[in-house]
Scaffold this motif. Structure first.
Motif, PDB file in Angstrom:
ATOM      1  N   SER A  64       0.997  -1.203  -0.005  1.00 37.88           N
ATOM      2  CA  SER A  64       0.103   0.065  -0.139  1.00 37.88           C
ATOM      3  C   SER A  64       1.042   1.165  -0.059  1.00 37.88           C
ATOM      4  N   PRO A  65       0.317   2.429  -0.365  1.00 36.73           N
ATOM      5  CA  PRO A  65       1.032   3.767  -0.475  1.00 36.73           C
ATOM      6  C   PRO A  65       1.714   4.093   0.933  1.00 36.73           C
ATOM      7  N   ARG A  66       0.686   3.626   2.011  1.00 39.35           N
ATOM      8  CA  ARG A  66       1.255   3.817   3.420  1.00 39.35           C
ATOM      9  C   ARG A  66       1.682   2.879   4.145  1.00 39.35           C
ATOM     10  N   VAL A  71       9.791  -1.666   1.217  1.00 41.81           N
ATOM     11  CA  VAL A  71      10.459  -2.750   0.319  1.00 41.81           C
ATOM     12  C   VAL A  71      10.467  -2.018  -1.127  1.00 41.81           C
ATOM     13  N   ASP A  72      11.599  -2.861  -1.893  1.00 40.08           N
ATOM     14  CA  ASP A  72      11.711  -2.414  -3.051  1.00 40.08           C
ATOM     15  C   ASP A  72      10.327  -2.757  -4.056  1.00 40.08           C
ATOM     16  N   ALA A  73      10.590  -2.212  -5.341  1.00 40.78           N
ATOM     17  CA  ALA A  73       9.928  -2.835  -6.239  1.00 40.78           C
ATOM     18  C   ALA A  73       9.469  -4.290  -6.412  1.00 40.78           C
ATOM     19  N   PHE A  74      10.626  -5.032  -6.286  1.00 42.91           N
ATOM     20  CA  PHE A  74      10.407  -6.310  -6.471  1.00 42.91           C
ATOM     21  C   PHE A  74       9.841  -6.970  -5.342  1.00 42.91           C
ATOM     22  N   VAL A  79       4.662  -9.855  -3.473  1.00 41.32           N
ATOM     23  CA  VAL A  79       3.344  -9.861  -2.652  1.00 41.32           C
ATOM     24  C   VAL A  79       2.086  -9.563  -3.471  1.00 41.32           C
ATOM     25  N   GLU A  80       2.222  -8.686  -4.660  1.00 40.81           N
ATOM     26  CA  GLU A  80       1.199  -8.625  -5.535  1.00 40.81           C
ATOM     27  C   GLU A  80       1.101  -9.985  -6.291  1.00 40.81           C
ATOM     28  N   ILE A  81       2.070 -10.606  -6.862  1.00 40.86           N
ATOM     29  CA  ILE A  81       1.982 -11.809  -7.508  1.00 40.86           C
ATOM     30  C   ILE A  81       1.478 -12.825  -6.526  1.00 40.86           C
ATOM     31  N   ALA A  82       1.740 -12.998  -5.444  1.00 40.16           N
ATOM     32  CA  ALA A  82       0.847 -14.130  -4.464  1.00 40.16           C
ATOM     33  C   ALA A  82      -0.533 -13.649  -4.330  1.00 40.16           C
ATOM     34  N   VAL A  83      -0.987 -12.431  -4.304  1.00 34.10           N
ATOM     35  CA  VAL A  83      -2.185 -12.099  -3.965  1.00 34.10           C
ATOM     36  C   VAL A  83      -3.075 -12.180  -5.150  1.00 34.10           C
ATOM     37  N   PHE A  84      -2.671 -11.974  -6.361  1.00 31.87           N
ATOM     38  CA  PHE A  84      -3.418 -12.260  -7.718  1.00 31.87           C
ATOM     39  C   PHE A  84      -3.352 -13.655  -8.049  1.00 31.87           C
ATOM     40  N   GLY A 115       5.133  -1.308 -12.127  1.00 28.60           N
ATOM     41  CA  GLY A 115       6.503  -1.765 -11.671  1.00 28.60           C
ATOM     42  C   GLY A 115       7.300  -0.799 -12.752  1.00 28.60           C
ATOM     43  N   ARG A 116       6.943  -0.711 -13.947  1.00 24.92           N
ATOM     44  CA  ARG A 116       7.967   0.295 -14.793  1.00 24.92           C
ATOM     45  C   ARG A 116       7.794   1.656 -14.523  1.00 24.92           C
ATOM     46  N   LYS A 117       6.510   2.195 -13.990  1.00 21.82           N
ATOM     47  CA  LYS A 117       6.514   3.309 -13.253  1.00 21.82           C
ATOM     48  C   LYS A 117       7.418   3.885 -12.193  1.00 21.82           C
ATOM     49  N   GLU A 118       7.486   2.701 -11.200  1.00 15.42           N
ATOM     50  CA  GLU A 118       8.073   2.794  -9.942  1.00 15.42           C
ATOM     51  C   GLU A 118       9.747   2.753 -10.223  1.00 15.42           C
ATOM     52  N   LEU A 119      10.110   1.745 -11.045  1.00 12.93           N
ATOM     53  CA  LEU A 119      11.517   1.881 -11.321  1.00 12.93           C
ATOM     54  C   LEU A 119      11.855   3.132 -12.208  1.00 12.93           C
TER      55      LEU A 119
END
Length: 121
Positions: A64-66, A71-74, A79-84, A115-119
């Motif tokens: 989340s934003p807060r 943690v870094d983008a990876f 976590v996103e990969i696990a949830v989705f 991810g591209r935006k964050e990197l």
């Protein structure tokens, strides 16, 4: 007094809104999966409440934003990969492979764009 000027407000794009809707969809899906795929009252109630609760806690801690932990983008991506992935598997096990594939593809594309935006930042 509000010290937030339009320049200081975060920019919310289409992908940000999509990601929020995907999060909500994932949490609701995990709840429905728990109640539908498992016998009631037990373990259906436990999984119906526990699965989305675990996903919400993981999301709040890392993505989340807060987020509580930075943690870094990876790390966020894991976590996103696990949830989705859990969301897509839930739809697959409920006999809805088309919904599972569409969910997985939309989540993957949204995650890649984010991810591209964050990197890049």
């Amino acid at each position: 007094m509000n010290d937030r000027t339009p320049e200081s407000l975060p920019k919310i794009g289409v992908n940000d809104v999509l990601r929020f809707l995907l999060e909500l969809f994932a949490f609701v899906t995990l709840a429905v999966w728990g109640f539908v795929a498992f016998p009631l009252p037990w373990p259906g109630i436990a999984i119906g409440i526990g699965a989305p609760l675990v996903a919400i806690v993981l999301w709040a801690l890392f993505v989340s934003p807060r987020a509580v932990f930075t943690v870094d983008a990876f790390g966020k991506a894991l976590v996103e990969i696990a949830v989705f992935t859990a969301t897509a598997i839930a739809w697959w096990t409920m006999g809805q492979p088309i919904v599972a594939v569409i969910t997985a593809v939309v989540a993957a594309v949204s995650g890649i764009l984010n991810g591209r935006k964050e990197l890049a930042d």
